[in-house]
Design an enzyme around this catalytic site. Sequence first.
Site, PDB file in Angstrom:
ATOM      1  CG  HIS A 234      -2.086   1.002   1.235  1.00 22.72           C
ATOM      2  ND1 HIS A 234      -1.703   2.676   1.453  1.00 22.72           N
ATOM      3  CD2 HIS A 234      -3.156   0.797   0.961  1.00 22.72           C
ATOM      4  CE1 HIS A 234      -2.775   2.985   1.268  1.00 22.72           C
ATOM      5  NE2 HIS A 234      -3.847   2.230   0.812  1.00 22.72           N
ATOM      6  N   PRO A 235       0.704   2.330  -1.028  1.00 23.19           N
ATOM      7  CG  PRO A 235      -0.679   3.638  -2.116  1.00 23.19           C
ATOM      8  CD  PRO A 235      -0.538   2.241  -1.964  1.00 23.19           C
TER       9      PRO A 235
END
Length: 372
Positions: A234-235
């Site tokens: 996940h960024p």
Amino acid sequence: MTPMPTPPVQSSETAGAGGPLNGIRVVDLTTARSGPTCVRQLVDLGADATRVRKPGQVDLPGSDGWNLHRGVASLELDLHTESDHAELLRMIAAADVLVENFRPAVKHRLGLSPESLLARHPRLVYGSISGFGQDGPYADRPGVDQIAQGMGGLMSVTGPPGTGPWRAGIAVSDTVAGTFLAQGIIAALFARERSGAGQWVHTSLLETMVNIMDFQAVRYLNEGEVPGQAGNDHPTLFPMGTYQTADGYINIAASFRFRDFATAVGRPEWNQDPRFSTPAQRISNREELVAALTEVLGARTTSDWVAILNDAGIPAGPVLSVDEVFDDRQVQHLGMTAKVGHPEGKGEISVLRHPVTFGSTPTRVAGPPRLP
């Protein structure tokens, strides 16, 4: 408590009781994927659609095309001839909805502009999808899914860091544009119930692609941060990503439950480790935590970890291939597919049902495409 049974999906044999759009008549002038996706959703919800094909038109082949155009009647009309053009206008006069995905100038050349048709049929809901919008500097460019993925920013944030742009593995802008237009058409039909008037509803591959960039887009608009590739992580939240186990891969979302996660995987000391004890420290020491996770998770199988983590309230699931998806017991329980007759009379084909369940006006799979 006994779980409620999943309401049945109507098949071509059980259709007729009427879905939420029962009685809505659709004229379908679409090709390729985005427009047919819109029409398919309207038909699944109970609308009746007739597709107008030009003579010799080639559709997407085989099961792909059958799934896209299921339940839709079709006929061939050459709109450059006076008689066939007049036949189309008669169809539109009796319809509630027209859907098209021509390049913007084409509908005007064919005498099918929204302005002219709405002037004659003020209750009509006229739905359009284009590549880049109905006007503007790119309006007349041809547009397809991968072009929109690139221009909308998706390819710049997809894939492992530093590997160059990657396309998503599905035709995401086509599917999303078709879904957004179906939503817009349904809203316009609802508005017509109050005002008595139809309207033109339109979207594009580019608009919908930019819209679903969502939090990545607003990070740039508000913080000035240009998001990059984050691979399977996940960024902005960590740990939330894909990790290798003893026999495959697992997706884990532990960022909001890290204390419970550390205990569940047998490493409660991580909660006192200054590298991992706060969200900011876990992000700063991402590589060290990934190495620790890889060592721990590699000791057991994916199914072991899925059971352990879900029992602890940590979201986790396997990474499945398409065949494994349809073997999965929850997917089978949900009844995601339906059987309909082969469009050429050769037995049966499998298609995907509409993924929304209605308690009293069920969706349907209204059979295969009805060929001319």
